[in-house]
Design a protein around this motif. Structure first.
Motif, PDB file in Angstrom:
ATOM      1  N   GLY A 189     -50.554 -35.013 -44.945  1.00 54.10           N
ATOM      2  CA  GLY A 189     -49.211 -34.949 -45.501  1.00 54.10           C
ATOM      3  C   GLY A 189     -48.773 -33.517 -45.744  1.00 54.10           C
ATOM      4  N   PRO A 190     -47.645 -33.349 -46.478  1.00 53.36           N
ATOM      5  CA  PRO A 190     -47.224 -31.996 -46.836  1.00 53.36           C
ATOM      6  C   PRO A 190     -48.317 -31.274 -47.605  1.00 53.36           C
ATOM      7  CG  PRO A 190     -45.502 -33.610 -47.338  1.00 53.36           C
ATOM      8  CD  PRO A 190     -46.724 -34.386 -46.988  1.00 53.36           C
ATOM      9  N   GLU A 191     -48.605 -30.033 -47.213  1.00 55.18           N
ATOM     10  CA  GLU A 191     -49.727 -29.328 -47.840  1.00 55.18           C
ATOM     11  C   GLU A 191     -49.501 -29.057 -49.313  1.00 55.18           C
ATOM     12  OE1 GLU A 191     -47.693 -26.207 -45.109  1.00 55.18           O
ATOM     13  OE2 GLU A 191     -47.963 -28.375 -45.227  1.00 55.18           O
TER      14      GLU A 191
ATOM     15  N   TYR B   3     -35.977 -22.096 -51.304  1.00 55.97           N
ATOM     16  CA  TYR B   3     -35.482 -22.953 -50.221  1.00 55.97           C
ATOM     17  C   TYR B   3     -35.841 -24.410 -50.495  1.00 55.97           C
ATOM     18  CZ  TYR B   3     -34.584 -24.540 -45.424  1.00 55.97           C
ATOM     19  OH  TYR B   3     -34.097 -25.207 -44.316  1.00 55.97           O
ATOM     20  N   ASN B   4     -37.076 -24.659 -50.899  1.00 52.68           N
ATOM     21  CA  ASN B   4     -37.526 -26.009 -51.223  1.00 52.68           C
ATOM     22  C   ASN B   4     -36.727 -26.578 -52.399  1.00 52.68           C
ATOM     23  OD1 ASN B   4     -39.076 -28.357 -51.459  1.00 52.68           O
ATOM     24  ND2 ASN B   4     -40.756 -27.337 -52.512  1.00 52.68           N
ATOM     25  N   MET B   5     -36.551 -25.775 -53.450  1.00 49.72           N
ATOM     26  CA  MET B   5     -35.797 -26.224 -54.624  1.00 49.72           C
ATOM     27  C   MET B   5     -34.373 -26.614 -54.258  1.00 49.72           C
ATOM     28  SD  MET B   5     -36.989 -23.312 -57.368  1.00 49.72           S
ATOM     29  CE  MET B   5     -36.214 -24.011 -58.853  1.00 49.72           C
ATOM     30  N   LEU B   6     -33.728 -25.765 -53.481  1.00 51.09           N
ATOM     31  CA  LEU B   6     -32.304 -25.940 -53.206  1.00 51.09           C
ATOM     32  C   LEU B   6     -32.023 -27.034 -52.185  1.00 51.09           C
ATOM     33  CD1 LEU B   6     -29.481 -24.782 -53.849  1.00 51.09           C
ATOM     34  CD2 LEU B   6     -29.812 -23.177 -51.961  1.00 51.09           C
ATOM     35  N   PHE B   7     -32.746 -27.011 -51.075  1.00 51.13           N
ATOM     36  CA  PHE B   7     -32.394 -27.886 -49.956  1.00 51.13           C
ATOM     37  C   PHE B   7     -33.189 -29.178 -49.895  1.00 51.13           C
ATOM     38  CE2 PHE B   7     -31.223 -23.591 -48.275  1.00 51.13           C
ATOM     39  CZ  PHE B   7     -29.855 -23.794 -48.302  1.00 51.13           C
ATOM     40  N   ASP B   8     -34.353 -29.226 -50.532  1.00 47.47           N
ATOM     41  CA  ASP B   8     -35.163 -30.442 -50.469  1.00 47.47           C
ATOM     42  C   ASP B   8     -35.259 -31.187 -51.793  1.00 47.47           C
ATOM     43  OD1 ASP B   8     -36.795 -30.812 -47.721  1.00 47.47           O
ATOM     44  OD2 ASP B   8     -36.424 -28.694 -48.071  1.00 47.47           O
ATOM     45  N   LYS B   9     -35.194 -30.476 -52.911  1.00 50.05           N
ATOM     46  CA  LYS B   9     -35.415 -31.116 -54.203  1.00 50.05           C
ATOM     47  C   LYS B   9     -34.128 -31.431 -54.965  1.00 50.05           C
ATOM     48  CE  LYS B   9     -39.931 -30.780 -53.921  1.00 50.05           C
ATOM     49  NZ  LYS B   9     -40.783 -31.981 -53.703  1.00 50.05           N
ATOM     50  N   SER B  10     -33.089 -30.635 -54.832  1.00 52.52           N
ATOM     51  CA  SER B  10     -31.948 -30.734 -55.743  1.00 52.52           C
ATOM     52  C   SER B  10     -31.015 -31.898 -55.447  1.00 52.52           C
ATOM     53  CB  SER B  10     -31.139 -29.439 -55.714  1.00 52.52           C
ATOM     54  OG  SER B  10     -30.393 -29.326 -54.509  1.00 52.52           O
TER      55      SER B  10
ATOM     56  N   THR C 143     -43.162 -26.769 -56.066  1.00 54.73           N
ATOM     57  CA  THR C 143     -44.229 -25.786 -55.926  1.00 54.73           C
ATOM     58  C   THR C 143     -44.270 -25.297 -54.490  1.00 54.73           C
ATOM     59  OG1 THR C 143     -45.590 -26.780 -57.659  1.00 54.73           O
ATOM     60  CG2 THR C 143     -46.711 -25.373 -56.087  1.00 54.73           C
ATOM     61  N   MET C 144     -43.935 -24.041 -54.294  1.00 50.73           N
ATOM     62  CA  MET C 144     -43.985 -23.430 -52.967  1.00 50.73           C
ATOM     63  C   MET C 144     -43.218 -24.269 -51.947  1.00 50.73           C
ATOM     64  SD  MET C 144     -45.855 -20.620 -53.311  1.00 50.73           S
ATOM     65  CE  MET C 144     -46.518 -20.261 -51.700  1.00 50.73           C
ATOM     66  N   GLY C 145     -43.763 -24.423 -50.745  1.00 52.17           N
ATOM     67  CA  GLY C 145     -43.132 -25.190 -49.687  1.00 52.17           C
ATOM     68  C   GLY C 145     -44.102 -25.322 -48.527  1.00 52.17           C
ATOM     69  N   THR C 146     -43.715 -26.065 -47.530  1.00 56.83           N
ATOM     70  CA  THR C 146     -44.589 -26.336 -46.396  1.00 56.83           C
ATOM     71  C   THR C 146     -44.382 -25.304 -45.287  1.00 56.83           C
ATOM     72  OG1 THR C 146     -42.982 -27.730 -45.250  1.00 56.83           O
ATOM     73  CG2 THR C 146     -44.414 -28.804 -46.883  1.00 56.83           C
ATOM     74  N   ARG C 147     -45.281 -25.334 -44.321  1.00 55.63           N
ATOM     75  CA  ARG C 147     -45.145 -24.469 -43.150  1.00 55.63           C
ATOM     76  C   ARG C 147     -43.834 -24.755 -42.424  1.00 55.63           C
ATOM     77  NH1 ARG C 147     -45.922 -23.812 -37.745  1.00 55.63           N
ATOM     78  NH2 ARG C 147     -47.189 -21.991 -37.077  1.00 55.63           N
ATOM     79  N   GLU C 148     -43.490 -26.029 -42.307  1.00 57.06           N
ATOM     80  CA  GLU C 148     -42.262 -26.397 -41.618  1.00 57.06           C
ATOM     81  C   GLU C 148     -41.034 -25.876 -42.368  1.00 57.06           C
ATOM     82  OE1 GLU C 148     -44.855 -28.435 -42.172  1.00 57.06           O
ATOM     83  OE2 GLU C 148     -45.531 -28.411 -40.075  1.00 57.06           O
ATOM     84  N   GLN C 149     -41.053 -25.939 -43.702  1.00 54.55           N
ATOM     85  CA  GLN C 149     -39.948 -25.396 -44.486  1.00 54.55           C
ATOM     86  C   GLN C 149     -39.845 -23.879 -44.312  1.00 54.55           C
ATOM     87  OE1 GLN C 149     -41.226 -27.121 -48.240  1.00 54.55           O
ATOM     88  NE2 GLN C 149     -39.374 -28.376 -48.348  1.00 54.55           N
TER      89      GLN C 149
ATOM     90  N   ASP D 104     -38.119 -23.246 -41.112  1.00 49.46           N
ATOM     91  CA  ASP D 104     -36.679 -23.492 -41.261  1.00 49.46           C
ATOM     92  C   ASP D 104     -36.002 -22.362 -42.030  1.00 49.46           C
ATOM     93  OD1 ASP D 104     -36.932 -25.873 -39.900  1.00 49.46           O
ATOM     94  OD2 ASP D 104     -36.989 -27.116 -41.714  1.00 49.46           O
ATOM     95  N   LEU D 105     -36.666 -21.861 -43.066  1.00 49.24           N
ATOM     96  CA  LEU D 105     -36.111 -20.742 -43.835  1.00 49.24           C
ATOM     97  C   LEU D 105     -35.931 -19.518 -42.948  1.00 49.24           C
ATOM     98  CD1 LEU D 105     -35.393 -19.033 -46.332  1.00 49.24           C
ATOM     99  CD2 LEU D 105     -37.856 -18.844 -46.800  1.00 49.24           C
ATOM    100  N   LEU D 106     -36.931 -19.186 -42.151  1.00 48.02           N
ATOM    101  CA  LEU D 106     -36.823 -18.029 -41.263  1.00 48.02           C
ATOM    102  C   LEU D 106     -35.656 -18.202 -40.287  1.00 48.02           C
ATOM    103  CD1 LEU D 106     -40.624 -17.462 -40.550  1.00 48.02           C
ATOM    104  CD2 LEU D 106     -39.142 -16.045 -41.982  1.00 48.02           C
ATOM    105  N   SER D 107     -35.470 -19.415 -39.787  1.00 47.38           N
ATOM    106  CA  SER D 107     -34.330 -19.677 -38.901  1.00 47.38           C
ATOM    107  C   SER D 107     -33.010 -19.527 -39.648  1.00 47.38           C
ATOM    108  CB  SER D 107     -34.434 -21.083 -38.303  1.00 47.38           C
ATOM    109  OG  SER D 107     -35.563 -21.197 -37.459  1.00 47.38           O
TER     110      SER D 107
END
Length: 321
Positions: free
Chosen positions: A91-93, A144-151, A269-275, A278-281
């Protein structure tokens, strides 16, 4: 090789544990790769390591630094993902109970060379400098995780960022503005509030100030000093996303407000490799770049640590080689 490291845990005087000097060259285990470090950014996690939090005493000496960007042996420019999971986890690391970060079990990035699992290196976008790329792995990935995946926010809604000058907070302001949110922020001084506005905040306020209206979401990294204000600032059904508590745990959970107004509290807490990919993009496409408040050669790392301890931040502190 040259390195910046913690010699031993010093809970009450973290800088007394800080050393700048030579450490043995790393030997990559099977499946790991050496990265020649070009830039690495400082995080509060490094202060905790100096205090001995989240690391066992037998792990010292420990080279500090979670984040970094550098070059592989074949010349490929890469960004490091510092969350190291169990290879058997599917799963997500960030949910892996055996996950760890660089500097908890493994030596960190404040050195000439760091070794990491092969999957923990991502191609560095050409548009980003090494210093900018080195900011993305912890603070910017968390934001990025807080804003786009959690909020659960939608563009056009209003968010409040508590404590406007730290690495996660400045990232939230910049990402939120670029994504079409109305961004408000608090800051302890006129200088910090001015920085938030320069980075894209639509309005700024003193800590604890009464807002013109309640917001859709509050982003928390401060904890005790701002928690009650965060809860009171939310509209009914609103969300607090929390990724840190630099001033300690809240003294009261405000439970009556939470259930009566049907508020949501979500941890990140942090984020995944895939996130991170996406952030770099996102940075490449939008032209947004991490705010670097201070850039120092790694030999002067102590000055950066002192600035962080004193709260004298204006974005990320980056060390270069």
């Amino acid at each position: 090789m040259f390195a910046v490291y913690a010699a031993e845990p010093k809970p009450d005087d973290p800088l007394a544990a800080l050393r700048v000097g030579e450490r043995p060259d790393p030997v990559p285990p099977e499946g790991w790769v050496p990265v020649r470090v070009r830039a690495a950014s400082l995080n509060m996690h490094d202060i905790w390591t100096l205090r001995g939090v989240g690391i066992k005493p037998d792990r010292f000496p420990m080279i500090l630094g979670c984040d970094g960007a550098g070059v592989l042996a074949d010349g490929t420019e890469v960004v490091l993902h510092s969350v190291i999971g169990d290879p058997a986890w599917t799963g997500p690391e960030t949910l892996d109970p055996k996950r760890t970060l660089l500097t908890e079990l493994y030596q960190g990035t404040f050195a000439d060379t760091v070794v990491v699992p092969r999957r923990n290196v991502l191609p560095k976008p050409e548009a980003l400098s090494f210093a900018e790329a080195a900011c993305t792995g912890t603070a910017w990935l968390t934001a990025y995780n807080m804003l786009f995946d959690k909020s659960g926010l939608r563009p056009g809604q209003t968010l409040l960022v508590q404590g406007a000058s730290g690495g996660v907070a400045t990232a939230l302001i910049q990402l939120g503005r670029a994504a079409g949110f109305r961004v408000w922020a608090t800051g302890r001084s006129e200088q910090k509030r001015a920085l938030a506005e320069e980075l894209g905040a639509h309005r700024t306020f003193e800590p604890g100030a009464r807002l013109p209206e309640r917001v859709d979401a509050v982003f928390e990294t401060v904890g005790r000093a701002t928690w009650s204000h965060s809860v009171k600032c939310l509209r009914p059904g609103g969300t607090i996303v929390i990724s840190g508590a630099t001033t300690g745990d809240a003294t009261a959970a405000e439970l009556q407000r939470l259930f009566f107004l049907q508020l949501r509290v979500i941890g990140a807490t942090m984020g995944t490799r895939e996130q991170l990919a996406d952030l770099l993009s996102f940075l490449e496409v939008t032209g947004v770049r991490p705010q670097i408040g201070q850039e120092l050669p790694m030999e002067r790392a102590e000055a950066g640590f002192r600035a962080m301890l004193a709260g004298e931040t204006a974005g990320k502190i980056v060390f270069t080689r």
